[in-house]
Design a protein around this motif. Structure first.
Motif, mmCIF file in Angstrom:
data_model
loop_
_atom_site.group_PDB
_atom_site.id
_atom_site.type_symbol
_atom_site.label_atom_id
_atom_site.label_comp_id
_atom_site.label_asym_id
_atom_site.label_seq_id
_atom_site.Cartn_x
_atom_site.Cartn_y
_atom_site.Cartn_z
ATOM 1 N N GLY A 66 1.514 44.208 -7.447
ATOM 2 C CA GLY A 66 2.343 44.498 -8.605
ATOM 3 C C GLY A 66 1.605 45.373 -9.598
ATOM 4 O O GLY A 66 0.397 45.610 -9.492
ATOM 5 N N PHE A 67 2.338 45.858 -10.592
ATOM 6 C CA PHE A 67 1.794 46.815 -11.558
ATOM 7 C C PHE A 67 0.746 46.176 -12.465
ATOM 8 O O PHE A 67 -0.349 46.712 -12.655
ATOM 9 N N ALA A 68 1.065 45.025 -13.031
ATOM 10 C CA ALA A 68 0.169 44.406 -14.009
ATOM 11 C C ALA A 68 -1.167 44.008 -13.389
ATOM 12 O O ALA A 68 -2.240 44.339 -13.910
ATOM 13 N N GLY A 190 -6.160 40.743 -24.936
ATOM 14 C CA GLY A 190 -6.120 40.391 -23.522
ATOM 15 C C GLY A 190 -5.454 41.469 -22.682
ATOM 16 O O GLY A 190 -4.840 42.408 -23.203
ATOM 17 N N LEU A 191 -5.565 41.336 -21.378
ATOM 18 C CA LEU A 191 -5.029 42.329 -20.451
ATOM 19 C C LEU A 191 -3.523 42.149 -20.259
ATOM 20 O O LEU A 191 -2.881 41.353 -20.946
ATOM 21 N N LEU A 192 -2.962 42.899 -19.325
ATOM 22 C CA LEU A 192 -1.541 42.793 -19.021
ATOM 23 C C LEU A 192 -1.221 41.400 -18.486
ATOM 24 O O LEU A 192 -2.007 40.813 -17.733
ATOM 25 N N ASP A 193 -0.073 40.874 -18.865
ATOM 26 C CA ASP A 193 0.360 39.555 -18.406
ATOM 27 C C ASP A 193 0.824 39.673 -16.955
ATOM 28 O O ASP A 193 1.810 40.356 -16.658
ATOM 29 N N ASP A 195 2.292 37.643 -15.088
ATOM 30 C CA ASP A 195 3.587 37.043 -14.756
ATOM 31 C C ASP A 195 4.642 38.120 -14.543
ATOM 32 O O ASP A 195 5.646 37.899 -13.865
ATOM 33 N N PHE A 196 4.408 39.299 -15.145
ATOM 34 C CA PHE A 196 5.305 40.439 -14.947
ATOM 35 C C PHE A 196 4.829 41.197 -13.716
ATOM 36 O O PHE A 196 3.715 41.724 -13.699
ATOM 37 N N PHE A 197 5.686 41.290 -12.698
ATOM 38 C CA PHE A 197 5.268 41.948 -11.462
ATOM 39 C C PHE A 197 5.295 43.468 -11.597
ATOM 40 O O PHE A 197 4.371 44.161 -11.200
ATOM 41 N N MET A 198 6.380 43.999 -12.180
ATOM 42 C CA MET A 198 6.508 45.456 -12.207
ATOM 43 C C MET A 198 7.126 45.993 -13.491
ATOM 44 O O MET A 198 6.890 47.129 -13.861
ATOM 45 N N TYR A 199 7.905 45.230 -14.209
ATOM 46 C CA TYR A 199 8.542 45.704 -15.433
ATOM 47 C C TYR A 199 8.295 44.708 -16.562
ATOM 48 O O TYR A 199 8.100 43.524 -16.326
ATOM 49 N N GLY A 200 8.331 45.213 -17.804
ATOM 50 C CA GLY A 200 8.231 44.348 -18.965
ATOM 51 C C GLY A 200 6.828 44.123 -19.472
ATOM 52 O O GLY A 200 6.636 43.710 -20.620
ATOM 53 N N GLU A 201 5.814 44.412 -18.633
ATOM 54 C CA GLU A 201 4.437 44.163 -19.069
ATOM 55 C C GLU A 201 4.031 45.082 -20.218
ATOM 56 O O GLU A 201 3.219 44.710 -21.073
ATOM 57 N N ASP A 204 5.519 43.543 -23.412
ATOM 58 C CA ASP A 204 4.745 42.362 -23.781
ATOM 59 C C ASP A 204 3.403 42.750 -24.400
ATOM 60 O O ASP A 204 3.006 42.215 -25.445
ATOM 61 N N LEU A 205 2.689 43.697 -23.778
ATOM 62 C CA LEU A 205 1.385 44.109 -24.296
ATOM 63 C C LEU A 205 1.529 44.779 -25.662
ATOM 64 O O LEU A 205 0.747 44.505 -26.585
ATOM 65 N N SER A 206 2.518 45.652 -25.811
ATOM 66 C CA SER A 206 2.739 46.324 -27.094
ATOM 67 C C SER A 206 3.004 45.309 -28.199
ATOM 68 O O SER A 206 2.490 45.438 -29.323
ATOM 69 N N TYR A 207 3.802 44.302 -27.890
ATOM 70 C CA TYR A 207 4.147 43.287 -28.886
ATOM 71 C C TYR A 207 2.906 42.486 -29.284
ATOM 72 O O TYR A 207 2.675 42.204 -30.468
ATOM 73 N N ARG A 208 2.069 42.150 -28.306
ATOM 74 C CA ARG A 208 0.845 41.402 -28.615
ATOM 75 C C ARG A 208 -0.126 42.239 -29.448
ATOM 76 O O ARG A 208 -0.835 41.713 -30.312
ATOM 77 N N ILE A 209 -0.164 43.549 -29.185
ATOM 78 C CA ILE A 209 -1.029 44.437 -29.970
ATOM 79 C C ILE A 209 -0.590 44.448 -31.433
ATOM 80 O O ILE A 209 -1.414 44.362 -32.354
ATOM 81 N N LEU A 210 0.717 44.520 -31.662
ATOM 82 C CA LEU A 210 1.234 44.496 -33.030
ATOM 83 C C LEU A 210 0.941 43.157 -33.711
ATOM 84 O O LEU A 210 0.525 43.117 -34.878
#
Length: 402
Positions: A66-68, A190-193, A195-201, A204-210
């Motif tokens: 997966g992507f993440a 932290g790194l990419l979550d 739990d997201f296989f290919m989309y949405g990561e 999620d990462l952008s939101y955590r950065i904010l």
């Protein structure tokens, strides 16, 4: 080391090849390392790319992680002050990366930045800057209100269409297709979550950065994104993974909302997934029965602009694939601009304008097609690889098969 670039590949070796060639130009003045994480491709990607790009660190994974997870493996192996997550179906301008790095250096609170993405027709890609999919923003998006009122500051917030494209500004969500990350911000959140296989990561990462107090930025520097060539969208698996990612994000960050808000939004996500699956199956059925749209029936015209040294390769590809095409040998960019202008005035779609990668500036091509969007599709002639590549097809020559 200044920069680590990470590209995740799955069975799209020709698109990765074009991505790497444009990336090499953009990295000409940058101290960088490049990782291609191959997610167990079956098209010979590893051997093909390794023989052509010895300066790239190609990692052969034993399974499709997966992507993440594939990105995370590369990030832990990398050493750059910045990390760039880059989709394989992208083409960069010559000055893109130095300009983004310069911005990041002068804005120490910038945790991530994205850029002005265009699709193959020159249209601005709406996902270049997005808002956080809060319950209300998600409702506007899923209900179709966002499409009806794209420039409304609240209803159209998901794609931020009310904002000018030619100005840098703080945004909420940076697209994973081009996501420049400060390593210190990654170490903080932290790194990419996985739990997201290919989309949405990326959301999620952008939101955590904010939430950690960093800033996300949109920068008005153009690049091409074929938008999904690296994934197979005509399968149940795609629909399942895409909409499951939406549910994962929503449950992770907005579980605390009132049940009267949660249930309608989660129901809407499931309904949209069902509608997408039904639409996909109907399209397959129509295609199998021979019902095709008029645009598919019309033979597209390929107009190629090449150097004298690339002419014979281009003509071989055209002949071998039986393409309806015309070839123009040019030496000056103003010749290209004039011919393209004349063709767009006289020819109906579908039309592909093919540019010789050995001759043309990527930046000039992006500016040209973006100035007249949706009138043609961009293609590239790679004389060294003996292929013409578009957003939908890869055409090779007879000699490439021998």
């Amino acid at each position: 080391m200044k920069l680590s670039v990470v590209i995740v590949n799955y069975n799209v070796k020709y698109y990765v090849e074009q991505c790497l060639k444009s990336l090499q130009r953009s990295l000409a003045t940058v101290d960088a390392e490049v990782f291609v994480m191959d997610n167990h491709s079956r098209d010979g990607s590893v051997d093909y790319l390794a023989s052509r790009f010895p300066w790239v660190k190609i990692v052969r994974l034993n399974h499709n992680l997966g992507f993440a997870k594939a990105n995370n493996k590369a990030i832990t192996m990398s050493h750059g002050e910045y990390v760039l997550l880059l989709n394989p179906d992208t083409v960069l301008s010559e000055t893109l990366i130095p300009r983004v790095l310069s911005f990041m250096d002068t804005h120490p609170r910038a945790g991530a930045s994205g850029v002005w993405m265009m699709d193959a027709s020159g249209e601005n890609a709406k996902e270049s800057r997005r808002g956080i999919p809060t319950p209300m923003t998600s409702f506007y998006k899923l209900s179709g209100l966002c499409s009806c009122f794209p420039h409304h500051p609240r209803i159209g917030k998901y794609y931020m269409c009310a904002h000018p494209w030619d100005q840098a500004e703080q945004i909420e969500i940076v697209s994973g297709a081009f996501c420049m990350l400060r390593r210190r911000a990654l170490e903080d959140v932290g790194l990419l979550d996985e739990d997201f296989f290919m989309y949405g990561e990326d959301i999620d990462l952008s939101y955590r950065i904010l939430k950690a107090g960093w800033e996300n930025w949109y920068l008005p520097y153009k690049m091409l994104h074929y938008k999904g060539e690296s994934t197979e969208k005509s399968s149940f698996r795609y629909v399942h993974v895409f909409y499951e990612a939406m549910l994962i994000f929503y449950r992770k960050h907005f579980r605390h909302f009132n049940i009267l808000v949660n249930i309608p939004v989660q129901t809407a996500i499931c309904v949209k997934a069902f509608q997408a699956l039904v639409s996909m199956q109907l399209h397959k059925m129509r295609k199998s029965l021979g019902f095709v749209t008029p645009s598919v029936r019309r033979d597209p015209l390929f107009v190629a602009f090449v150097s004298a040294s690339s002419q014979s390769v281009c003509e071989d590809i055209i002949t071998f694939n039986g393409l309806n095409a015309e070839v123009h040998v040019v030496s000056q960019w103003n010749e290209v601009q004039k011919i393209v202008s004349d063709i767009l005035m006289s020819h109906l779609s579908p039309l592909y304008i093919v540019f010789d990668t050995q001759q043309c500036s990527y930046q000039k091509v992006f500016d040209l097609v973006n100035s007249q969007p949706s009138q043609c599709l961009v293609g590239w002639l790679d004389a060294d690889a003996q292929l013409i590549i578009t957003s939908k097809d890869v055409f090779t020559s007879d000699s490439a098969h021998t």
